[in-house]
Design an enzyme around this catalytic site. Structure first.
Site: not given
Ligand SMILES: Nc1nc2c(ncn2[C@@H]2O[C@H](COP(=O)(O)OP(=O)(O)OP(=O)(O)O)[C@@H](O)[C@H]2O)c(=O)[nH]1
Ligand SMILES: *[C@@H]1O[C@H](CO)[C@@H](O)[C@H](O)[C@H]1NC(C)=O
Ligand SMILES: *[C@@H]1O[C@H](CO)[C@@H](O)[C@H](O)[C@H]1NC(C)=O
Ligand SMILES: [Mg+2]
Length: 376
Positions: A275-277
């Site tokens: 998960f990354e933003i």
């Protein structure tokens, strides 16, 4: 719904007529024209599905502000069912309201079924791209004997994916190439999604706009310790980089997240990059590019098994300040075997379908406390 391409212009023209009646803004009109132009001259890797454009347009009337952002999904054709599971939840919990596009990337061309079934679930638009050969495969300057010995060494230690070259290609691609892909050049922010993940909560705010408005460059939901066998020389190589390129290392960075002794040793903490933003322009910056190039030349992606999670995390903590890195507590998330389930009021507000006791944040293996300490 999968609608034959030939019907798009007809339905779109009637939609356009409808929105003229509503007296839409100039931007919305421009968007409709651009969409119509794309439909009358469809590119092979662009799919615009009818329901979806409708949803995006309806949404835009109530949600005029958007970031220049997209979801990024790296996947193989055989990952289809896990991808569908992930994007269905993303649509239900977030994207039906917010209307962001998707970019799918693969080292091989996506099969028609992959495109067909994913575009049925997606409420907006999606593009499907192939990764250039040199961005994926083991570079010529890697010594194959040394790489083979490195794989055997990890295999003997029972490390996951020890023997796998594709896994190493994937880690190197995610570390240094995805943000330079042709299909991502036009975007400023991305949200990485993997197959078979869970999103547990409704989101009533736009994380992309949050990143933009608060000048964040990187955001995570789970931070944890790495298995050090896979990154034996990563920290030494990083220290060499720091010595050779001090001009790239800003004062007041988040080094404390990575080290409890001022940088002498690495504590193994990293943001879990499935998960990354994050800000694509941060990865494209001269500082991060220099860091990636330095690591790539050292060869540890193949001689060891450097993961994109420690590489991104060291890059972010070394080259950004703590206040540019963000923990999204509101985003209930699971990638096997770990879960972040928001506690208390945040859980209730998001109608989260997870047990708040099932929360990685405060267990020993979590590095959330090291992230918090980096602000001190
Ligand atoms: N196109 C392509 N995508 C890959 C390949 N290997 C991995 N991926 C994708 O890269 C991402 C990470 O791979 P994963 O297999 O999930 O690796 P992981 O998250 O470390 O491990 P698990 O999820 O526990 O298996 C996922 O989005 C995969 O779909 C590959 O050889 N080709
Ligand atoms: C929505 O509105 C914004 C700002 O007015 C515009 O930039 C964008 O192209 C519109 N359409 C979509 C689908 O984002
Ligand atoms: C890292 O560098 C130090 C000092 O040069 C050296 O003593 C140590 O063995 C190196 N560690 C690894 C794992 O290579
Ligand atoms: Mg995974």
């Amino acid at each position: 719904m999968y609608v034959p391409t030939r019907y798009f212009p007809v339905v779109l023209l009637s939609l356009i007529g409808f929105y003229y009646l509503l007296n839409i803004s100039r931007e919305e009109r421009e968007y409709l024209h651009a969409l119509r132009d794309r439909l009358s001259c469809p590119e092979s890797h662009v799919i615009i599905d009818l329901d979806s454009s409708h949803a995006a347009l309806t949404k835009n009337v109530t949600q005029p502000r958007k970031a220049n952002a997209a979801f990024v999904i790296l996947a193989r054709n055989q990952d289809l069912s896990g991808v569908l599971d992930s994007i269905q939840q993303n649509e239900d919990r977030f994207n039906k309201k917010f209307g962001y596009p998707y970019v799918f990337l693969n080292d091989e061309p996506f099969e028609p079924d992959f495109i067909k079934y994913t575009s049925e679930v997606i409420s907006t638009t999606a593009e499907y791209g192939v990764i250039p050969h040199d961005h994926w495969h083991q570079p010529k300057w890697i010594n194959e004997d040394r790489a083979t010995a490195g794989r055997q060494k990890l295999e003997a230690q029972d490390v996951m994916y020890a023997e796998s070259v594709p896994y190493r290609n994937m880690c190197r691609f995610n570390s240094g190439f995805f943000f330079r892909h042709e299909l991502l050049k036009k975007y400023d922010y991305y949200w990485r999604i993997e197959p078979d993940i869970k999103f547990f909560c409704d989101l009533d705010f736009d994380p992309f706009l949050f990143m933009q408005d608060n000048k964040k460059v990187y955001a995570f939901t789970i931070a944890l310790h790495e298995y050090v066998e896979t990154i034996e020389t990563l920290w030494n190589t990083t220290k060499e980089f720091i010595q050779k390129y001090p001009q790239h290392i800003p004062k007041g960075n988040a080094l404390r997240f990575l080290s409890e002794d001022g940088g002498a040793t690495y504590n193994g903490c990293h943001f879990w990059s499935n998960f990354e933003i994050a800000d694509l322009n941060f990865w494209r910056s001269p500082a991060y590019m220099a860091y990636f190039e330095y690591l790539d030349q050292a060869g540890g992606f193949y001689y060891e098994r450097w993961g994109d999670a420690p590489v991104h995390s060291i890059g972010a903590a070394l080259l950004a300040r703590p206040d540019q890195i963000h923990f999204f507590n509101e985003i209930g998330y699971r990638h096997s075997p770990w879960t972040h389930c928001p506690p208390g009021e945040t859980h209730k507000k998001g109608k989260c379908s997870c047990d708040p006791k099932d929360n990685f944040d405060r267990i020993d293996w979590s590095c959330l406390k090291d992230f918090e300490a980096s602000f001190a």
